[in-house]
Motif scaffolding. Structure first.
Motif, mmCIF file in Angstrom:
data_model
loop_
_atom_site.group_PDB
_atom_site.id
_atom_site.type_symbol
_atom_site.label_atom_id
_atom_site.label_comp_id
_atom_site.label_asym_id
_atom_site.label_seq_id
_atom_site.Cartn_x
_atom_site.Cartn_y
_atom_site.Cartn_z
ATOM 1 N N VAL A 12 0.850 -1.189 0.000
ATOM 2 C CA VAL A 12 0.000 0.000 0.000
ATOM 3 C C VAL A 12 0.887 1.241 0.000
ATOM 4 O O VAL A 12 1.978 1.224 0.592
ATOM 5 C CB VAL A 12 -0.924 0.016 1.236
ATOM 6 C CG1 VAL A 12 -1.752 1.284 1.289
ATOM 7 C CG2 VAL A 12 -1.849 -1.190 1.224
ATOM 8 N N GLN A 13 0.428 2.291 -0.626
ATOM 9 C CA GLN A 13 1.160 3.549 -0.603
ATOM 10 C C GLN A 13 1.002 4.239 0.739
ATOM 11 O O GLN A 13 0.012 4.023 1.451
ATOM 12 C CB GLN A 13 0.640 4.469 -1.716
ATOM 13 C CG GLN A 13 0.972 3.988 -3.120
ATOM 14 C CD GLN A 13 0.609 5.017 -4.175
ATOM 15 O OE1 GLN A 13 -0.153 5.947 -3.913
ATOM 16 N NE2 GLN A 13 1.159 4.857 -5.359
ATOM 17 N N PRO A 14 1.967 5.056 1.113
ATOM 18 C CA PRO A 14 1.829 5.833 2.356
ATOM 19 C C PRO A 14 0.531 6.632 2.363
ATOM 20 O O PRO A 14 0.135 7.202 1.345
ATOM 21 C CB PRO A 14 3.057 6.749 2.320
ATOM 22 C CG PRO A 14 4.071 5.999 1.520
ATOM 23 C CD PRO A 14 3.275 5.283 0.462
ATOM 24 N N GLY A 15 -0.107 6.631 3.526
ATOM 25 C CA GLY A 15 -1.390 7.295 3.665
ATOM 26 C C GLY A 15 -2.575 6.406 3.379
ATOM 27 O O GLY A 15 -3.725 6.797 3.639
ATOM 28 N N GLY A 16 -2.316 5.238 2.853
ATOM 29 C CA GLY A 16 -3.387 4.316 2.514
ATOM 30 C C GLY A 16 -3.876 3.508 3.693
ATOM 31 O O GLY A 16 -3.460 3.729 4.838
ATOM 32 N N SER A 17 -4.769 2.565 3.391
ATOM 33 C CA SER A 17 -5.388 1.740 4.428
ATOM 34 C C SER A 17 -5.320 0.264 4.055
ATOM 35 O O SER A 17 -5.271 -0.082 2.868
ATOM 36 C CB SER A 17 -6.855 2.136 4.624
ATOM 37 O OG SER A 17 -6.977 3.467 5.062
ATOM 38 N N LEU A 18 -5.321 -0.561 5.072
ATOM 39 C CA LEU A 18 -5.422 -2.009 4.919
ATOM 40 C C LEU A 18 -6.234 -2.549 6.081
ATOM 41 O O LEU A 18 -6.219 -1.971 7.175
ATOM 42 C CB LEU A 18 -4.050 -2.678 4.945
ATOM 43 C CG LEU A 18 -3.238 -2.808 3.668
ATOM 44 C CD1 LEU A 18 -1.881 -3.441 3.977
ATOM 45 C CD2 LEU A 18 -3.962 -3.596 2.604
ATOM 46 N N ARG A 19 -6.897 -3.662 5.825
ATOM 47 C CA ARG A 19 -7.607 -4.346 6.895
ATOM 48 C C ARG A 19 -7.116 -5.784 6.958
ATOM 49 O O ARG A 19 -7.237 -6.525 5.989
ATOM 50 C CB ARG A 19 -9.113 -4.329 6.663
ATOM 51 C CG ARG A 19 -9.917 -4.849 7.852
ATOM 52 C CD ARG A 19 -11.351 -5.070 7.474
ATOM 53 N NE ARG A 19 -12.226 -5.223 8.642
ATOM 54 C CZ ARG A 19 -13.346 -5.927 8.638
ATOM 55 N NH1 ARG A 19 -13.735 -6.539 7.540
ATOM 56 N NH2 ARG A 19 -14.090 -6.012 9.729
ATOM 57 N N ASN A 83 -5.184 2.590 9.146
ATOM 58 C CA ASN A 83 -5.354 3.796 8.329
ATOM 59 C C ASN A 83 -4.120 4.678 8.433
ATOM 60 O O ASN A 83 -3.295 4.507 9.332
ATOM 61 C CB ASN A 83 -6.585 4.571 8.784
ATOM 62 C CG ASN A 83 -7.875 3.789 8.645
ATOM 63 O OD1 ASN A 83 -8.031 2.964 7.743
ATOM 64 N ND2 ASN A 83 -8.807 4.041 9.555
ATOM 65 N N SER A 84 -4.012 5.621 7.527
ATOM 66 C CA SER A 84 -2.889 6.575 7.520
ATOM 67 C C SER A 84 -1.560 5.852 7.655
ATOM 68 O O SER A 84 -0.706 6.213 8.474
ATOM 69 C CB SER A 84 -3.058 7.582 8.661
ATOM 70 O OG SER A 84 -4.283 8.285 8.536
ATOM 71 N N LEU A 85 -1.393 4.829 6.844
ATOM 72 C CA LEU A 85 -0.214 3.978 6.962
ATOM 73 C C LEU A 85 1.062 4.718 6.598
ATOM 74 O O LEU A 85 1.076 5.592 5.716
ATOM 75 C CB LEU A 85 -0.386 2.741 6.091
ATOM 76 C CG LEU A 85 -1.340 1.689 6.680
ATOM 77 C CD1 LEU A 85 -1.837 0.733 5.623
ATOM 78 C CD2 LEU A 85 -0.657 0.933 7.804
ATOM 79 N N LYS A 86 2.124 4.362 7.313
ATOM 80 C CA LYS A 86 3.434 4.983 7.136
ATOM 81 C C LYS A 86 4.459 3.917 6.738
ATOM 82 O O LYS A 86 4.270 2.736 7.055
ATOM 83 C CB LYS A 86 3.877 5.633 8.450
ATOM 84 C CG LYS A 86 2.900 6.628 9.034
ATOM 85 C CD LYS A 86 3.382 7.122 10.396
ATOM 86 C CE LYS A 86 2.403 8.113 11.001
ATOM 87 N NZ LYS A 86 2.869 8.597 12.332
ATOM 88 N N PRO A 87 5.535 4.332 6.098
ATOM 89 C CA PRO A 87 6.567 3.340 5.746
ATOM 90 C C PRO A 87 7.061 2.549 6.957
ATOM 91 O O PRO A 87 7.379 1.356 6.826
ATOM 92 C CB PRO A 87 7.680 4.204 5.145
ATOM 93 C CG PRO A 87 6.958 5.375 4.562
ATOM 94 C CD PRO A 87 5.825 5.656 5.522
ATOM 95 N N GLU A 88 7.099 3.183 8.119
ATOM 96 C CA GLU A 88 7.569 2.471 9.310
ATOM 97 C C GLU A 88 6.587 1.432 9.826
ATOM 98 O O GLU A 88 6.902 0.698 10.761
ATOM 99 C CB GLU A 88 7.922 3.465 10.434
ATOM 100 C CG GLU A 88 6.849 4.475 10.744
ATOM 101 C CD GLU A 88 7.076 5.804 10.028
ATOM 102 O OE1 GLU A 88 7.438 5.798 8.819
ATOM 103 O OE2 GLU A 88 6.863 6.853 10.665
ATOM 104 N N ASP A 89 5.406 1.362 9.244
ATOM 105 C CA ASP A 89 4.465 0.289 9.576
ATOM 106 C C ASP A 89 4.781 -0.999 8.813
ATOM 107 O O ASP A 89 4.156 -2.038 9.064
ATOM 108 C CB ASP A 89 3.031 0.712 9.261
ATOM 109 C CG ASP A 89 2.553 1.861 10.133
ATOM 110 O OD1 ASP A 89 1.902 2.775 9.590
ATOM 111 O OD2 ASP A 89 2.839 1.841 11.348
ATOM 112 N N THR A 90 5.726 -0.920 7.891
ATOM 113 C CA THR A 90 6.114 -2.102 7.133
ATOM 114 C C THR A 90 6.661 -3.175 8.066
ATOM 115 O O THR A 90 7.564 -2.917 8.869
ATOM 116 C CB THR A 90 7.185 -1.741 6.087
ATOM 117 O OG1 THR A 90 6.613 -0.845 5.137
ATOM 118 C CG2 THR A 90 7.701 -2.984 5.372
ATOM 119 N N ALA A 91 6.092 -4.365 7.990
ATOM 120 C CA ALA A 91 6.479 -5.459 8.876
ATOM 121 C C ALA A 91 5.689 -6.705 8.501
ATOM 122 O O ALA A 91 4.752 -6.649 7.697
ATOM 123 C CB ALA A 91 6.201 -5.101 10.333
ATOM 124 N N VAL A 92 6.067 -7.807 9.111
ATOM 125 C CA VAL A 92 5.217 -8.993 9.092
ATOM 126 C C VAL A 92 4.306 -8.903 10.316
ATOM 127 O O VAL A 92 4.782 -8.720 11.436
ATOM 128 C CB VAL A 92 6.040 -10.287 9.126
ATOM 129 C CG1 VAL A 92 5.113 -11.503 9.177
ATOM 130 C CG2 VAL A 92 6.963 -10.367 7.920
#
Length: 114
Positions: A12-19, A83-92
């Motif tokens: 997902v791009q920064p600022g995007g959302s995932l569930r 929501n408001s995802l950031k690159p630092e949220d990248t993880a397993v």
């Protein structure tokens, strides 16, 4: 023995959302706390959010206000709306539940990148 299967990871791009969702199956008597953890290479697994059987929620400071954990007890499923995802949220991201002992999912990769 309880099995946990996670769904919903991706790019997902920064600022995007995932569930993310995680369904428990197997020899389920009752499920207490359910939670999401995450881990990046070279770092310890960290708690992202947890929800008790009664619905009490706790969040890591880094995700508070952006992530929401919820559960559907009838479906033995826990969700993580991010929501408001950031690159630092990248993880397993790993699902956890306590049902007469701890159980972990296999993990799902979440990548935040443009």
């Amino acid at each position: 023995q309880v099995q946990l299967v996670e769904f919903g990871g991706g790019l997902v791009q920064p600022g995007g959302s995932l569930r993310l969702s995680c369904a428990a199956s197997g020899n389920i008597v009752s499920i207490g706390t359910m939670a999401w953890y995450r881990q990046t290479p070279g770092k310890e697994r960290e708690l992202v959010a947890l929800i008790s059987s009664g619905g009490t929620r706790n969040y890591a400071a880094s995700v508070k206000g952006r992530f929401t954990i919820s559960r559907d007890n009838a479906k033995n499923t826990v969700y993580l709306q991010m929501n408001s995802l950031k690159p630092e949220d990248t993880a397993v991201y790993y699902c956890y539940c306590n049902s007469l002992g701890p159980s972990w999912g296999q993990g799902t990769q979440v990548t935040i990148s443009s």
